[in-house]
Write a protein that holds these residues in place. Structure first.
Motif, PDB file in Angstrom:
ATOM      1  N   THR A 262       0.856  -1.182   0.000  1.00  0.00           N
ATOM      2  CA  THR A 262       0.000   0.000   0.000  1.00  0.00           C
ATOM      3  C   THR A 262       0.893   1.233   0.000  1.00  0.00           C
ATOM      4  O   THR A 262       2.054   1.171   0.418  1.00  0.00           O
ATOM      5  N   ALA A 263       0.339   2.327  -0.474  1.00  0.00           N
ATOM      6  CA  ALA A 263       1.079   3.592  -0.470  1.00  0.00           C
ATOM      7  C   ALA A 263       0.074   4.731  -0.426  1.00  0.00           C
ATOM      8  O   ALA A 263      -1.084   4.581  -0.816  1.00  0.00           O
ATOM      9  N   ARG A 264       0.537   5.854   0.059  1.00  0.00           N
ATOM     10  CA  ARG A 264      -0.276   7.084   0.038  1.00  0.00           C
ATOM     11  C   ARG A 264       0.362   8.011  -0.983  1.00  0.00           C
ATOM     12  O   ARG A 264       1.584   8.149  -1.039  1.00  0.00           O
ATOM     13  N   ALA A 265      -0.494   8.654  -1.759  1.00  0.00           N
ATOM     14  CA  ALA A 265       0.010   9.538  -2.807  1.00  0.00           C
ATOM     15  C   ALA A 265      -0.764  10.851  -2.795  1.00  0.00           C
ATOM     16  O   ALA A 265      -1.960  10.880  -2.493  1.00  0.00           O
ATOM     17  N   LEU A 266      -0.075  11.911  -3.131  1.00  0.00           N
ATOM     18  CA  LEU A 266      -0.697  13.218  -3.327  1.00  0.00           C
ATOM     19  C   LEU A 266      -0.864  13.405  -4.830  1.00  0.00           C
ATOM     20  O   LEU A 266       0.110  13.298  -5.581  1.00  0.00           O
ATOM     21  N   VAL A 267      -2.087  13.658  -5.252  1.00  0.00           N
ATOM     22  CA  VAL A 267      -2.388  13.848  -6.669  1.00  0.00           C
ATOM     23  C   VAL A 267      -2.713  15.326  -6.874  1.00  0.00           C
ATOM     24  O   VAL A 267      -3.751  15.810  -6.416  1.00  0.00           O
ATOM     25  N   PRO A 268      -1.826  16.048  -7.554  1.00  0.00           N
ATOM     26  CA  PRO A 268      -2.079  17.481  -7.779  1.00  0.00           C
ATOM     27  C   PRO A 268      -3.047  17.684  -8.941  1.00  0.00           C
ATOM     28  O   PRO A 268      -3.258  16.777  -9.747  1.00  0.00           O
ATOM     29  N   PRO A 269      -3.619  18.872  -9.055  1.00  0.00           N
ATOM     30  CA  PRO A 269      -4.443  19.181 -10.224  1.00  0.00           C
ATOM     31  C   PRO A 269      -3.603  19.083 -11.497  1.00  0.00           C
ATOM     32  O   PRO A 269      -2.372  19.176 -11.452  1.00  0.00           O
ATOM     33  N   ARG A 270      -4.247  18.909 -12.629  1.00  0.00           N
ATOM     34  CA  ARG A 270      -3.516  18.838 -13.904  1.00  0.00           C
ATOM     35  C   ARG A 270      -2.697  20.113 -14.103  1.00  0.00           C
ATOM     36  O   ARG A 270      -1.559  20.070 -14.552  1.00  0.00           O
ATOM     37  N   VAL A 271      -3.272  21.262 -13.767  1.00  0.00           N
ATOM     38  CA  VAL A 271      -2.568  22.550 -13.850  1.00  0.00           C
ATOM     39  C   VAL A 271      -2.934  23.368 -12.618  1.00  0.00           C
ATOM     40  O   VAL A 271      -4.105  23.455 -12.246  1.00  0.00           O
ATOM     41  N   THR A 272      -1.939  23.969 -12.005  1.00  0.00           N
ATOM     42  CA  THR A 272      -2.132  24.873 -10.873  1.00  0.00           C
ATOM     43  C   THR A 272      -1.322  26.131 -11.155  1.00  0.00           C
ATOM     44  O   THR A 272      -0.198  26.050 -11.651  1.00  0.00           O
ATOM     45  N   THR A 273      -1.893  27.284 -10.837  1.00  0.00           N
ATOM     46  CA  THR A 273      -1.148  28.533 -10.979  1.00  0.00           C
ATOM     47  C   THR A 273      -1.038  29.218  -9.620  1.00  0.00           C
ATOM     48  O   THR A 273      -1.947  29.127  -8.793  1.00  0.00           O
ATOM     49  N   ALA A 274       0.082  29.893  -9.417  1.00  0.00           N
ATOM     50  CA  ALA A 274       0.320  30.636  -8.183  1.00  0.00           C
ATOM     51  C   ALA A 274       0.872  32.005  -8.554  1.00  0.00           C
ATOM     52  O   ALA A 274       1.836  32.101  -9.309  1.00  0.00           O
ATOM     53  N   LEU A 275       0.248  33.051  -8.042  1.00  0.00           N
ATOM     54  CA  LEU A 275       0.684  34.425  -8.277  1.00  0.00           C
ATOM     55  C   LEU A 275       1.453  34.918  -7.071  1.00  0.00           C
ATOM     56  O   LEU A 275       0.977  34.801  -5.937  1.00  0.00           O
ATOM     57  N   TYR A 276       2.632  35.461  -7.335  1.00  0.00           N
ATOM     58  CA  TYR A 276       3.450  36.055  -6.287  1.00  0.00           C
ATOM     59  C   TYR A 276       3.641  37.541  -6.577  1.00  0.00           C
ATOM     60  O   TYR A 276       3.954  37.928  -7.698  1.00  0.00           O
ATOM     61  N   CYS A 277       3.454  38.336  -5.558  1.00  0.00           N
ATOM     62  CA  CYS A 277       3.747  39.767  -5.623  1.00  0.00           C
ATOM     63  C   CYS A 277       4.813  40.016  -4.559  1.00  0.00           C
ATOM     64  O   CYS A 277       4.550  39.854  -3.359  1.00  0.00           O
ATOM     65  N   ASP A 278       6.024  40.345  -5.010  1.00  0.00           N
ATOM     66  CA  ASP A 278       7.151  40.540  -4.092  1.00  0.00           C
ATOM     67  C   ASP A 278       7.334  39.348  -3.147  1.00  0.00           C
ATOM     68  O   ASP A 278       7.359  39.495  -1.940  1.00  0.00           O
ATOM     69  N   ASP A 279       7.460  38.169  -3.676  1.00  0.00           N
ATOM     70  CA  ASP A 279       7.694  36.949  -2.901  1.00  0.00           C
ATOM     71  C   ASP A 279       6.562  36.582  -1.939  1.00  0.00           C
ATOM     72  O   ASP A 279       6.702  35.675  -1.133  1.00  0.00           O
ATOM     73  N   SER A 280       5.446  37.278  -2.011  1.00  0.00           N
ATOM     74  CA  SER A 280       4.299  36.963  -1.176  1.00  0.00           C
ATOM     75  C   SER A 280       3.238  36.303  -2.054  1.00  0.00           C
ATOM     76  O   SER A 280       2.868  36.841  -3.103  1.00  0.00           O
ATOM     77  N   LEU A 281       2.750  35.160  -1.638  1.00  0.00           N
ATOM     78  CA  LEU A 281       1.752  34.426  -2.405  1.00  0.00           C
ATOM     79  C   LEU A 281       0.428  35.183  -2.387  1.00  0.00           C
ATOM     80  O   LEU A 281      -0.154  35.417  -1.332  1.00  0.00           O
ATOM     81  N   ALA A 282      -0.043  35.572  -3.561  1.00  0.00           N
ATOM     82  CA  ALA A 282      -1.254  36.385  -3.671  1.00  0.00           C
ATOM     83  C   ALA A 282      -2.463  35.611  -4.177  1.00  0.00           C
ATOM     84  O   ALA A 282      -3.589  36.087  -4.050  1.00  0.00           O
ATOM     85  N   GLY A 283      -2.256  34.433  -4.753  1.00  0.00           N
ATOM     86  CA  GLY A 283      -3.389  33.661  -5.244  1.00  0.00           C
ATOM     87  C   GLY A 283      -2.956  32.309  -5.762  1.00  0.00           C
ATOM     88  O   GLY A 283      -1.858  32.172  -6.297  1.00  0.00           O
ATOM     89  N   VAL A 284      -3.834  31.316  -5.603  1.00  0.00           N
ATOM     90  CA  VAL A 284      -3.609  29.966  -6.092  1.00  0.00           C
ATOM     91  C   VAL A 284      -4.889  29.505  -6.772  1.00  0.00           C
ATOM     92  O   VAL A 284      -5.986  29.652  -6.218  1.00  0.00           O
ATOM     93  N   PHE A 285      -4.733  28.965  -7.976  1.00  0.00           N
ATOM     94  CA  PHE A 285      -5.899  28.464  -8.721  1.00  0.00           C
ATOM     95  C   PHE A 285      -5.563  27.128  -9.332  1.00  0.00           C
ATOM     96  O   PHE A 285      -4.450  26.968  -9.818  1.00  0.00           O
ATOM     97  N   PRO A 286      -6.463  26.152  -9.309  1.00  0.00           N
ATOM     98  CA  PRO A 286      -7.854  26.232  -8.900  1.00  0.00           C
ATOM     99  C   PRO A 286      -7.954  26.394  -7.379  1.00  0.00           C
ATOM    100  O   PRO A 286      -7.053  25.998  -6.633  1.00  0.00           O
ATOM    101  N   CYS A 287      -9.066  26.968  -6.952  1.00  0.00           N
ATOM    102  CA  CYS A 287      -9.301  27.177  -5.527  1.00  0.00           C
ATOM    103  C   CYS A 287     -10.801  27.287  -5.265  1.00  0.00           C
ATOM    104  O   CYS A 287     -11.604  27.337  -6.196  1.00  0.00           O
ATOM    105  N   ARG A 288     -11.110  27.343  -3.997  1.00  0.00           N
ATOM    106  CA  ARG A 288     -12.464  27.685  -3.555  1.00  0.00           C
ATOM    107  C   ARG A 288     -12.339  28.952  -2.737  1.00  0.00           C
ATOM    108  O   ARG A 288     -11.497  29.054  -1.849  1.00  0.00           O
TER     109      ARG A 288
END
Length: 190
Positions: A136-162
């Motif tokens: 058995t194993a545990r796995a993390l399955v990420p979305p097919r595509v994820t985007t992350a916006l950074y403004c001055d090294d600060s994370l400003a948004g992640v998509f997909p999201c709720r």
């Protein structure tokens, strides 16, 4: 530098932007984007060759982001391949490559407290079983595509999201980013 922007952001999908929580994220992020010295987007993909059908969408997103980098105030775009699954066992999670990816995903997962937002539902943890191998194993399955916006090294948004219980796709992010870049005008003062 100053900007010439109306108080209300208007992007193409008014059904999306009419939601108060998403509107609050848009307005706050537009201000952060405007005042930042550096603006960058990180794109996480499972594969550089996704299944046909998804391939053209992934290519279009990367091309659109590259175009914004070339023609606007977006400074950089990077693409990271995550693979289809990340093994969560101690051995795999202890490797430099896997640890770096898991740390990045943890950062993405922590985003959103200021906006009642989360990307967690889109990063699935699955238990894998093989009766033949008796493993058995545990796995993390990420979305097919994820985007992350950074403004001055600060994370400003992640998509997909709720945000406030509503789901927002990478396309919603791309539309918002296009608007942020379009609305940011440089004014040279004498």
């Amino acid at each position: 530098m100053t900007r010439d922007r109306s108080d209300s952001i208007d992007i193409s999908n008014s059904e999306t932007t009419d939601r108060p929580a998403f509107r609050a994220w848009l307005d706050a992020t537009a201000d952060r984007f405007e005042s930042a010295d550096e603006r960058r987007v990180e794109v996480f993909v499972r594969s550089m060759l996704p299944p046909l059908g998804a391939k053209s969408g992934q290519e279009a997103l990367i091309a659109r982001l590259d175009e914004l980098t070339d023609e606007s105030s977006l400074d950089a775009v990077s693409v990271t391949v995550t693979g289809d699954r990340l093994c969560l066992c101690e051995t795999c999670a202890g490797t430099d490559t896997e640890r770096a990816l898991l740390d990045r995903i943890a950062e993405l997962d922590e985003w959103g407290g200021d906006h009642d937002a989360t990307a967690s539902p889109f990063f699935e943890v699955r238990d894998l079983d093989s009766a033949m191998a008796d493993e058995t194993a545990r796995a993390l399955v990420p979305p097919r595509v994820t985007t992350a916006l950074y403004c001055d090294d600060s994370l400003a948004g992640v998509f997909p999201c709720r945000i406030d219980g509503q789901e927002y796709a990478v396309a919603d992010f791309a539309d918002a980013l296009h608007h942020f870049c379009e609305e940011r005008q440089l004014v040279v003062e004498p």
